[in-house]
Design a protein around this motif. Structure first.
Motif, PDB file in Angstrom:
ATOM      1  N   GLY A  25     -13.366  -7.687 -12.189  1.00  0.00           N
ATOM      2  CA  GLY A  25     -12.716  -6.147 -12.387  1.00  0.00           C
ATOM      3  C   GLY A  25     -12.581  -4.689 -12.235  1.00  0.00           C
ATOM      4  N   LYS A  26     -12.286  -4.949 -10.561  1.00  0.00           N
ATOM      5  CA  LYS A  26     -10.969  -3.878  -9.743  1.00  0.00           C
ATOM      6  C   LYS A  26      -9.557  -4.306 -10.147  1.00  0.00           C
ATOM      7  CE  LYS A  26     -14.713  -4.071  -6.355  1.00  0.00           C
ATOM      8  NZ  LYS A  26     -14.742  -4.224  -4.971  1.00  0.00           N
ATOM      9  N   ILE A  27      -9.567  -5.043 -10.840  1.00  0.00           N
ATOM     10  CA  ILE A  27      -7.637  -5.315 -11.512  1.00  0.00           C
ATOM     11  C   ILE A  27      -7.835  -6.172 -11.733  1.00  0.00           C
ATOM     12  CG2 ILE A  27      -7.510  -7.580  -9.290  1.00  0.00           C
ATOM     13  CD1 ILE A  27      -5.208  -5.696  -8.760  1.00  0.00           C
ATOM     14  N   MET A  40       2.423 -17.565  -2.833  1.00  0.00           N
ATOM     15  CA  MET A  40       1.348 -17.620  -2.139  1.00  0.00           C
ATOM     16  C   MET A  40       0.995 -19.737  -2.340  1.00  0.00           C
ATOM     17  SD  MET A  40      -0.418 -14.446  -1.849  1.00  0.00           S
ATOM     18  CE  MET A  40      -1.927 -14.947  -0.518  1.00  0.00           C
ATOM     19  N   ASP A  41      -0.089 -19.886  -0.696  1.00  0.00           N
ATOM     20  CA  ASP A  41      -0.673 -21.291  -0.889  1.00  0.00           C
ATOM     21  C   ASP A  41      -1.467 -20.875  -2.155  1.00  0.00           C
ATOM     22  OD1 ASP A  41       1.284 -22.320   0.868  1.00  0.00           O
ATOM     23  OD2 ASP A  41       0.405 -21.518   2.068  1.00  0.00           O
ATOM     24  N   ASP A  42      -2.636 -19.778  -1.412  1.00  0.00           N
ATOM     25  CA  ASP A  42      -3.862 -19.205  -2.527  1.00  0.00           C
ATOM     26  C   ASP A  42      -3.468 -17.983  -2.490  1.00  0.00           C
ATOM     27  OD1 ASP A  42      -6.599 -19.617  -3.315  1.00  0.00           O
ATOM     28  OD2 ASP A  42      -7.433 -19.205  -0.984  1.00  0.00           O
ATOM     29  N   PRO A  43      -3.056 -18.298  -4.289  1.00  0.00           N
ATOM     30  CA  PRO A  43      -3.133 -15.970  -5.435  1.00  0.00           C
ATOM     31  C   PRO A  43      -4.560 -15.854  -5.075  1.00  0.00           C
ATOM     32  CG  PRO A  43      -1.879 -18.888  -6.083  1.00  0.00           C
ATOM     33  CD  PRO A  43      -2.590 -19.152  -4.820  1.00  0.00           C
ATOM     34  N   VAL A  44      -5.903 -17.157  -5.183  1.00  0.00           N
ATOM     35  CA  VAL A  44      -6.935 -15.703  -4.424  1.00  0.00           C
ATOM     36  C   VAL A  44      -7.067 -14.741  -3.292  1.00  0.00           C
ATOM     37  CG1 VAL A  44      -9.772 -16.484  -5.162  1.00  0.00           C
ATOM     38  CG2 VAL A  44      -7.665 -17.956  -6.375  1.00  0.00           C
ATOM     39  N   GLU A  45      -6.605 -16.215  -2.289  1.00  0.00           N
ATOM     40  CA  GLU A  45      -6.347 -14.978  -1.283  1.00  0.00           C
ATOM     41  C   GLU A  45      -5.445 -13.563  -1.400  1.00  0.00           C
ATOM     42  OE1 GLU A  45      -4.159 -14.818   2.911  1.00  0.00           O
ATOM     43  OE2 GLU A  45      -5.065 -16.447   1.859  1.00  0.00           O
ATOM     44  N   GLY A  46      -4.849 -14.028  -1.972  1.00  0.00           N
ATOM     45  CA  GLY A  46      -4.508 -12.852  -2.796  1.00  0.00           C
ATOM     46  C   GLY A  46      -4.044 -11.019  -3.523  1.00  0.00           C
ATOM     47  N   VAL A  47      -4.917 -11.458  -4.142  1.00  0.00           N
ATOM     48  CA  VAL A  47      -6.470 -10.704  -5.215  1.00  0.00           C
ATOM     49  C   VAL A  47      -7.486 -10.343  -4.020  1.00  0.00           C
ATOM     50  CG1 VAL A  47      -7.950 -10.767  -7.173  1.00  0.00           C
ATOM     51  CG2 VAL A  47      -6.125 -12.777  -7.530  1.00  0.00           C
ATOM     52  N   ARG A  48      -7.951 -11.069  -2.846  1.00  0.00           N
ATOM     53  CA  ARG A  48      -8.998 -10.264  -2.220  1.00  0.00           C
ATOM     54  C   ARG A  48      -8.028  -9.656  -1.906  1.00  0.00           C
ATOM     55  NH1 ARG A  48      -9.472 -15.291  -0.328  1.00  0.00           N
ATOM     56  NH2 ARG A  48     -11.065 -15.814  -1.855  1.00  0.00           N
ATOM     57  N   VAL A  49      -7.372  -9.105  -1.237  1.00  0.00           N
ATOM     58  CA  VAL A  49      -6.067  -8.030  -0.160  1.00  0.00           C
ATOM     59  C   VAL A  49      -5.605  -7.153  -1.529  1.00  0.00           C
ATOM     60  CG1 VAL A  49      -4.092  -7.586   0.413  1.00  0.00           C
ATOM     61  CG2 VAL A  49      -5.043  -9.873   0.743  1.00  0.00           C
ATOM     62  N   LEU A  50      -5.080  -7.132  -2.700  1.00  0.00           N
ATOM     63  CA  LEU A  50      -5.136  -6.959  -3.204  1.00  0.00           C
ATOM     64  C   LEU A  50      -5.826  -5.906  -4.309  1.00  0.00           C
ATOM     65  CD1 LEU A  50      -2.060  -8.587  -5.515  1.00  0.00           C
ATOM     66  CD2 LEU A  50      -1.260  -6.671  -3.692  1.00  0.00           C
ATOM     67  N   LYS A  51      -7.314  -6.141  -4.587  1.00  0.00           N
ATOM     68  CA  LYS A  51      -8.206  -5.486  -4.726  1.00  0.00           C
ATOM     69  C   LYS A  51      -8.685  -4.160  -3.904  1.00  0.00           C
ATOM     70  CE  LYS A  51     -12.136  -8.131  -3.771  1.00  0.00           C
ATOM     71  NZ  LYS A  51     -13.165  -9.230  -4.469  1.00  0.00           N
ATOM     72  N   THR A  52      -8.016  -4.293  -2.736  1.00  0.00           N
ATOM     73  CA  THR A  52      -8.353  -3.338  -1.895  1.00  0.00           C
ATOM     74  C   THR A  52      -7.417  -2.239  -1.844  1.00  0.00           C
ATOM     75  OG1 THR A  52      -7.546  -4.387   0.257  1.00  0.00           O
ATOM     76  CG2 THR A  52      -9.785  -5.023  -0.186  1.00  0.00           C
ATOM     77  N   ILE A  53      -6.000  -2.098  -2.548  1.00  0.00           N
ATOM     78  CA  ILE A  53      -4.957  -1.719  -2.276  1.00  0.00           C
ATOM     79  C   ILE A  53      -5.227  -0.436  -3.691  1.00  0.00           C
ATOM     80  CG2 ILE A  53      -2.009  -0.728  -2.667  1.00  0.00           C
ATOM     81  CD1 ILE A  53      -1.907  -4.180  -1.085  1.00  0.00           C
ATOM     82  N   PRO A  54      -5.496   0.823  -3.259  1.00  0.00           N
ATOM     83  CA  PRO A  54      -5.506   1.209  -4.634  1.00  0.00           C
ATOM     84  C   PRO A  54      -5.019   1.478  -5.226  1.00  0.00           C
ATOM     85  CG  PRO A  54      -6.645   2.628  -2.153  1.00  0.00           C
ATOM     86  CD  PRO A  54      -6.019   1.676  -2.067  1.00  0.00           C
ATOM     87  N   ASN A  55      -4.155   1.669  -6.219  1.00  0.00           N
ATOM     88  CA  ASN A  55      -2.633   1.960  -7.473  1.00  0.00           C
ATOM     89  C   ASN A  55      -2.552   0.442  -7.917  1.00  0.00           C
ATOM     90  OD1 ASN A  55      -2.011   3.531  -9.697  1.00  0.00           O
ATOM     91  ND2 ASN A  55      -0.157   3.776  -7.914  1.00  0.00           N
ATOM     92  N   VAL A  56      -2.914  -0.202  -7.447  1.00  0.00           N
ATOM     93  CA  VAL A  56      -2.467  -1.907  -7.509  1.00  0.00           C
ATOM     94  C   VAL A  56      -4.333  -1.924  -8.704  1.00  0.00           C
ATOM     95  CG1 VAL A  56      -2.076  -4.251  -7.224  1.00  0.00           C
ATOM     96  CG2 VAL A  56      -1.719  -2.544  -5.418  1.00  0.00           C
ATOM     97  N   LYS A  57      -3.408  -1.874 -10.000  1.00  0.00           N
ATOM     98  CA  LYS A  57      -3.987  -2.065 -11.111  1.00  0.00           C
ATOM     99  C   LYS A  57      -3.615  -3.202 -11.824  1.00  0.00           C
ATOM    100  CE  LYS A  57      -4.925   1.817 -10.822  1.00  0.00           C
ATOM    101  NZ  LYS A  57      -6.432   2.381 -10.591  1.00  0.00           N
ATOM    102  N   ARG A  58      -2.764  -3.669 -12.117  1.00  0.00           N
ATOM    103  CA  ARG A  58      -2.353  -5.495 -12.569  1.00  0.00           C
ATOM    104  C   ARG A  58      -1.918  -6.585 -10.967  1.00  0.00           C
ATOM    105  NH1 ARG A  58      -1.519  -1.696 -15.766  1.00  0.00           N
ATOM    106  NH2 ARG A  58      -2.666  -1.203 -17.765  1.00  0.00           N
ATOM    107  N   ARG A  80       0.837  -0.689   0.190  1.00  0.00           N
ATOM    108  CA  ARG A  80       0.599  -0.004  -0.027  1.00  0.00           C
ATOM    109  C   ARG A  80       0.407   1.309   0.034  1.00  0.00           C
ATOM    110  NH1 ARG A  80      -5.419   0.949   1.267  1.00  0.00           N
ATOM    111  NH2 ARG A  80      -5.222  -1.465   1.585  1.00  0.00           N
ATOM    112  N   MET A  81       1.920   1.460   1.032  1.00  0.00           N
ATOM    113  CA  MET A  81       2.999   2.862   1.160  1.00  0.00           C
ATOM    114  C   MET A  81       4.015   2.742  -0.732  1.00  0.00           C
ATOM    115  SD  MET A  81       6.145   3.359   1.421  1.00  0.00           S
ATOM    116  CE  MET A  81       7.243   1.785   1.835  1.00  0.00           C
ATOM    117  N   LEU A  82       4.268   1.692  -0.752  1.00  0.00           N
ATOM    118  CA  LEU A  82       4.212   2.040  -1.973  1.00  0.00           C
ATOM    119  C   LEU A  82       3.870   2.165  -3.295  1.00  0.00           C
ATOM    120  CD1 LEU A  82       7.373  -0.606  -2.408  1.00  0.00           C
ATOM    121  CD2 LEU A  82       7.795   1.108  -1.758  1.00  0.00           C
ATOM    122  N   ALA A  83       2.870   1.421  -3.255  1.00  0.00           N
ATOM    123  CA  ALA A  83       1.892   1.933  -4.020  1.00  0.00           C
ATOM    124  C   ALA A  83       1.299   2.661  -4.218  1.00  0.00           C
ATOM    125  CB  ALA A  83       0.338   1.053  -4.238  1.00  0.00           C
TER     126      ALA A  83
END
Length: 207
Positions: free
Chosen positions: A170-172, A126-144, A106-109
């Protein structure tokens, strides 16, 4: 369909553009999965190419758990990318427990603004990349998110990639990688449903 070519020099980036790439990810040391590029390649690519240049921000090989000093180095690399005229930066950070390092991501984004951030294949550790998406879609400016679905190739990771796309809502954008070649890129695009794909040989050989 956007074809992003993974390159490790200005010369390769130029060839990728000539061979039809829509965008490049500029790195050094692809033998170690890509590190921050040299200033020479960064400046030449950003000033001389007509297509967007995404810049790898990775200070060393190995894992994606970074010290405060390494995070400072990453900020300096982001500054250089901005000053050179890059179109975005590519980074990835995990915690020691192999979860997304949300705090520092979040800080670097935020620090990267106005450049968009691609979270790279650290997510596939990660053991579960889908969980990673769940986190990353809440961080502004992570677009891909650059991913092969946690598998060695996109074709083997198809099911997880589809789940990641669904989780993204559709957020990322899922930027699909993993042995994506000029000979199979259309097939992988159809199977995953993504519109952005990434590969070392996505527009053919660059050497």
């Amino acid at each position: 369909m956007i074809k992003e070519a993974c390159v490790e020099s200005f010369e390769e980036a130029k060839r990728a553009q000539e061979q039809g790439a829509n965008r490049v990810e500029l790195c050094s040391d692809l033998a170690n999965d890509g590190l921050t590029p040299t200033m020479r390649d960064l400046q030449k690519a950003c000033s001389l190419l007509a297509i967007p240049v995404m810049v790898m921000v990775r200070p060393r090989k190995g894992n994606f758990v970074y010290s405060p000093h390494e995070i400072s180095e990453m900020k300096q690399a982001i500054d250089k990318a901005k000053n050179a005229g890059a179109h975005g930066v590519v980074l990835g950070m995990l915690r020691p427990d192999n979860k997304i390092d949300a705090k520092n991501t979040r800080m670097l984004a935020e620090y990267a603004l106005p450049l968009p951030v691609t979270f790279h294949k650290a997510i596939d550790e990660m053991d579960d990349p889908v969980e990673g998406v769940r986190v990353l879609k809440t961080i502004p400016n992570v677009k891909r998110i650059l991913t092969s679905g946690g598998k060695p190739t996109a074709l083997k990771g198809l099911e997880t990639i589809r789940q990641m796309i669904a989780e993204a809502e559709g957020k990322i954008i899922m930027l699909v990688a993993g042995k994506v070649l000029d000979t199979n890129v259309s097939k992988i695009q159809k199977l995953t449903g993504t519109n952005e794909l990434h590969g070392r040989r996505i527009v053919g050989e660059l050497l």
